[in-house]
Design an enzyme around this catalytic site. Structure first.
Site, PDB file in Angstrom:
ATOM      1  N   THR A 299       6.375  10.770   3.234  1.00 55.89           N
ATOM      2  CA  THR A 299       5.923  10.587   4.369  1.00 55.89           C
ATOM      3  C   THR A 299       6.802  10.605   5.662  1.00 55.89           C
ATOM      4  OG1 THR A 299       3.923   9.599   3.275  1.00 55.89           O
ATOM      5  CG2 THR A 299       3.833   9.690   5.694  1.00 55.89           C
TER       6      THR A 299
ATOM      7  N   GLU B 269       0.285  11.402  -3.062  1.00 56.66           N
ATOM      8  CA  GLU B 269       0.757  12.357  -3.952  1.00 56.66           C
ATOM      9  C   GLU B 269       0.602  12.139  -5.329  1.00 56.66           C
ATOM     10  OE1 GLU B 269       4.317  13.961  -2.548  1.00 56.66           O
ATOM     11  OE2 GLU B 269       4.451  15.333  -3.883  1.00 56.66           O
TER      12      GLU B 269
ATOM     13  N   ALA C  52       7.960  -1.543  -9.179  1.00 52.76           N
ATOM     14  CA  ALA C  52       6.553  -1.807 -10.252  1.00 52.76           C
ATOM     15  C   ALA C  52       6.920  -1.171 -11.489  1.00 52.76           C
ATOM     16  CB  ALA C  52       5.321  -1.333  -9.822  1.00 52.76           C
TER      17      ALA C  52
ATOM     18  N   ALA D  37       0.215   6.658   2.065  1.00 56.92           N
ATOM     19  CA  ALA D  37      -1.001   6.672   1.459  1.00 56.92           C
ATOM     20  C   ALA D  37      -1.306   4.897   1.126  1.00 56.92           C
ATOM     21  CB  ALA D  37      -0.962   7.201  -0.153  1.00 56.92           C
TER      22      ALA D  37
ATOM     23  N   ASP E 161       7.242   7.589 -10.934  1.00 55.52           N
ATOM     24  CA  ASP E 161       6.917   6.070 -11.848  1.00 55.52           C
ATOM     25  C   ASP E 161       5.532   5.888 -11.866  1.00 55.52           C
ATOM     26  OD1 ASP E 161       9.687   5.944 -11.157  1.00 55.52           O
ATOM     27  OD2 ASP E 161       9.600   4.097  -9.880  1.00 55.52           O
TER      28      ASP E 161
ATOM     29  N   GLU F 192       7.363  -2.107  -2.892  1.00 55.12           N
ATOM     30  CA  GLU F 192       8.018  -0.864  -2.188  1.00 55.12           C
ATOM     31  C   GLU F 192       9.572  -1.012  -3.002  1.00 55.12           C
ATOM     32  OE1 GLU F 192       7.787   2.366  -0.900  1.00 55.12           O
ATOM     33  OE2 GLU F 192       9.812   2.405  -1.581  1.00 55.12           O
TER      34      GLU F 192
ATOM     35  N   ARG G 298       3.046  28.941   0.862  1.00 57.29           N
ATOM     36  CA  ARG G 298       4.374  28.479   0.524  1.00 57.29           C
ATOM     37  C   ARG G 298       4.854  28.928  -0.705  1.00 57.29           C
ATOM     38  NH1 ARG G 298       3.766  22.138   2.321  1.00 57.29           N
ATOM     39  NH2 ARG G 298       3.829  22.668   4.680  1.00 57.29           N
TER      40      ARG G 298
HETATM   41  P1  ADP Z   1       2.425   9.089  -0.359  1.00 55.50           P
HETATM   42  O1  ADP Z   1       2.555  10.545   0.494  1.00 55.50           O
HETATM   43  O2  ADP Z   1       1.489   9.681  -1.384  1.00 55.50           O
HETATM   44  O3  ADP Z   1       2.187   7.820   0.553  1.00 55.50           O
HETATM   45  P2  ADP Z   1       5.177   8.803  -0.333  1.00 55.50           P
HETATM   46  O4  ADP Z   1       6.115   9.542  -1.097  1.00 55.50           O
HETATM   47  O5  ADP Z   1       5.157   8.901   0.885  1.00 55.50           O
HETATM   48  O6  ADP Z   1       3.718   9.232  -1.070  1.00 55.50           O
HETATM   49  O7  ADP Z   1       5.233   7.068  -0.633  1.00 55.50           O
HETATM   50  C1  ADP Z   1       5.283   6.755  -2.148  1.00 55.50           C
HETATM   51  C2  ADP Z   1       6.152   5.533  -2.171  1.00 55.50           C
HETATM   52  O8  ADP Z   1       6.156   4.844  -3.260  1.00 55.50           O
HETATM   53  C3  ADP Z   1       7.665   5.957  -1.818  1.00 55.50           C
HETATM   54  O9  ADP Z   1       7.964   4.854  -0.678  1.00 55.50           O
HETATM   55  C4  ADP Z   1       8.250   5.262  -2.921  1.00 55.50           C
HETATM   56  O10 ADP Z   1       9.654   4.769  -3.046  1.00 55.50           O
HETATM   57  C5  ADP Z   1       7.389   4.306  -3.679  1.00 55.50           C
HETATM   58  N1  ADP Z   1       7.418   4.163  -5.223  1.00 55.50           N
HETATM   59  C6  ADP Z   1       7.642   4.959  -5.925  1.00 55.50           C
HETATM   60  N2  ADP Z   1       7.628   4.534  -7.285  1.00 55.50           N
HETATM   61  C7  ADP Z   1       7.517   2.948  -7.122  1.00 55.50           C
HETATM   62  C8  ADP Z   1       7.406   2.082  -7.837  1.00 55.50           C
HETATM   63  N3  ADP Z   1       7.693   2.150  -9.126  1.00 55.50           N
HETATM   64  N4  ADP Z   1       7.333   0.651  -7.357  1.00 55.50           N
HETATM   65  C9  ADP Z   1       7.357   0.591  -6.155  1.00 55.50           C
HETATM   66  N5  ADP Z   1       7.257   1.732  -5.438  1.00 55.50           N
HETATM   67  C10 ADP Z   1       7.416   2.867  -5.656  1.00 55.50           C
END
Ligand code: ADP
Length: 585
Positions: A174, A553, A287, A146, A354, A165, A414
């Site tokens: 993903t 998500e 973040a 996303a 988070d 990230e 599921r």
């Molecule tokens: P989506 O399918 O919604 O894209 P993912 O799980 O594939 O969700 O990706 C979400 C990403 O956000 C992950 O790579 C995760 O490590 C990252 N993430 C989660 N919390 C934080 C945060 N506090 N700061 C930066 N990145 C984050």
């Protein structure tokens, strides 16, 4: 040949010198050395090339890690070569793979006969230098599907974008997913003359989630799914296979399969595309807080990078794309007692919720938080998704229990299958299929490393006779035989009298036969931030929070109580693009 001779000479020299105990241990011979270590899927074999006292190259000769995790090995390889230090940290999210790889490289190094301390330096390279403040138009939190999609879209609209990230690599859930994408009226359906429509898809989303989805959001997903898939194919360059999968709860086969049936293809291509836009991706940057101005507009993000606090300002807005909370046991239990401690998870370790905490703190509405989904057929040891089990989604396997009996429709939703599995002996299911199902689905080839790992870990058996296969897991063979005979009769008659299994029923034939043990693990959190159809975040008072958008998500109310398989990739693409468009306005 000359190279081999030279290597042998070097090896014998180093062995002799090591044996003599002279000072040669202080110097590392040039040459190529092999070593092994145990990763997540089994043995990892590498070759290490040393030249002029330095690591010149590392090649992975054999491994059974999933494609997504192989990326961790590439990262470690680059770090080892850059630092000439074998004592690299594990890549979080890929701990077992990293440890196995590191052991294999160290094992190879031990074959040089040189003293280990030469390449095991304690001091780590300093983290890359960062400013205390960055200004951009758009800040995206999370580099999963996303976030990357939203970032690319915004950048293509001329926005100046920075992606944060928290993990050392992009991808999130993903990356470790199968990457399948539900798209009605897609090109493979067209080729196979399969009728489908956005309306039919919309109906499946609503029904699959017990009518709990926000109809407006589900409508957007259904209407824009095909467009999103074409964008990935044509603009991002993603390659899709020329077959589809039939995921539970869909009325027709409509799920596109990315190259090699893993999320790696999507993340790899999206990351490449992001590079083209020259938008920085700040890894290992977590973040921690959204910044608001006095008018209640979100104007930036506070983040942490190796202990350094960084402020990112976002003139146009912040896009929250931090994924779900499937890896966070406490948070799962907080919102749904049943889904806490007792479950393993298929999720990335980054899925800690988070973004939900940050958004809630500034007044965002969180919805449907108790809707947490388990995936029915996961690894009993690690909770990982088992792609070899996709033979079920091709309609070619049955699920039985220890007593040798079927207990659920194999293409049910599921949540229904997961609940049924937990009621069986040992809380596990056994997936059964035959030689022709294996040949037609090609699961042992498409997912060869996983397949070999499952065999090695005794989670899957291949046996010439049904009795032998059943005995391996102490399943009642007589009953299993009857179950298979009944199933074959249903296939002949064209109707499953026990569970009314959908799709074409194909009878089982000759061996060898396969049985795989699996159990449910937490897979997706349907609840999350409330958004409108423009991906703007809505507050607990029902008002738009200016400057804050969300996609993926982390968002709630799209899939209701239960997300259908392959709808997440469509969701993150569709709403990732919308968030990227909206923030650019
Ligand atoms: P989506 O399918 O919604 O894209 P993912 O799980 O594939 O969700 O990706 C979400 C990403 O956000 C992950 O790579 C995760 O490590 C990252 N993430 C989660 N919390 C934080 C945060 N506090 N700061 C930066 N990145 C984050």
């Amino acid at each position: 040949m000359r190279k081999i001779m030279a290597m042998l000479l070097l090896l014998s020299l180093s062995l002799t010198s090591a044996a003599c105990g002279n000072g040669a241990k202080d110097s590392i011979p040039d040459g190529t050395f092999e070593g092994t270590g145990n990763g997540r899927g089994g043995e990892i074999k590498v070759s290490l090339t040393m030249k002029d006292q330095k690591v010149a190259d590392i090649e992975v000769l054999e491994n059974q890690e999933s494609e997504g995790l192989s990326e961790a090995m590439n990262m470690l390889k680059e770090e080892i070569i850059a630092t000439n230090n074998l004592d690299v940290d594990v890549v979080s999210g890929a701990t077992l793979t990293s440890v196995g790889f590191r052991l294999a490289v160290q094992d190879a190094f031990s074959k040089t006969g040189a003293d280990k301390s030469l390449l095991l330096k304690k001091e780590k390279p300093a983290p890359e230098k960062r400013e205390e403040k960055y200004d951009a138009d758009v800040i995206v939190i999370g580099a999963g599907g996303a976030g990357l999609t939203a970032a690319i879209t915004a950048a293509e609209n001329g926005m100046n974008v920075i992606v944060l990230e928290k993990m050392p690599m992009a991808g999130g859930n993903t990356l470790i997913s199968g990457g399948e994408y539900a798209a009605p009226e897609n090109w493979v359906q067209e080729k196979e003359a399969l009728e489908d429509s956005a309306d039919l898809f919309y109906g499946d989303i609503m029904k699959g989630g017990d009518e709990e989805s926000d109809p407006a959001l589900a409508r957007v997903l259904a209407d824009k799914a095909l467009e999103g898939a074409k964008w990935l194919r044509d603009e991002v360059g993603m390659i899709f296979e020329d077959y589809m999968l039939f995921f539970g709860g869909h009325s027709v086969e409509r799920s596109l399969v990315p190259k090699n049936a893993t999320g790696y293809e999507m993340i790899h291509k999206l990351t490449e595309k992001l590079k083209e836009t020259a938008s920085p991706l700040h890894l290992e940057t977590k973040a921690t807080e959204l910044i608001m101005d006095e008018n209640g507009r979100v104007t930036g993000v506070k983040a942490e990078y190796h202990g350094q606090i960084i402020e990112y300002t976002a003139k146009k807005g912040v896009i929250m794309a931090s994924g779900g909370f499937g890896y966070n046991k406490e948070m799962r239990a907080k919102y749904n007692e049943e889904m806490g401690e007792g479950y393993l998870s298929t999720n990335s370790v980054g899925s800690m919720g988070d973004g939900l905490v940050m958004a809630e703190k500034i007044g965002a509405s969180l919805v449907d938080m108790s809707f947490i989904q388990a995936y029915p057929t996961c690894d009993t040891q690690s909770g990982a998704l088992l792609y070899v089990g996709d033979v079920r989604l091709e309609g070619r396997s049955i699920l039985v229990n220890k007593e040798g009996k079927r207990f659920v429709e194999e293409l049910e939703r599921r949540d229904v299958i997961s609940k049924a599995v937990l009621q069986q002996t040992g809380g596990v299911s056994y997936m059964f299929w035959d030689a022709s199902a294996m040949e037609d689905s090609g699961m042992d080839v498409k997912h060869a490393s996983e397949y070999n790992g499952l065999i090695a870990r005794k989670q899957l058996v291949k046996a010439d006779t049904l009795e032998e296969a059943a005995a391996f897991f102490e399943i009642d063979a007589e009953e299993l035989k009857k179950t298979v005979e009944n199933y074959n009769q249903y296939a002949k008659d064209g109707k499953d009298l026990e569970f009314n299994k959908r799709g074409n029923l194909v009878p089982f034939g000759e061996g060898p036969y396969y049985i795989m043990v699996s159990k449910p693990a937490i897979h997706h959190t349907m609840g999350g931030i409330k958004i409108n159809t423009e991906a703007q975040v809505v507050s607990t008072e029902g008002k738009v929070i200016e400057g804050l958008f969300a996609a993926g998500e982390v968002v709630g109310d799209i899939h209701g109580t239960n997300r259908l398989g392959s709808n997440a990739i469509a969701d993150i693409t569709v709403f990732g693009r919308i968030a990227g468009e909206s923030v650019s306005k």
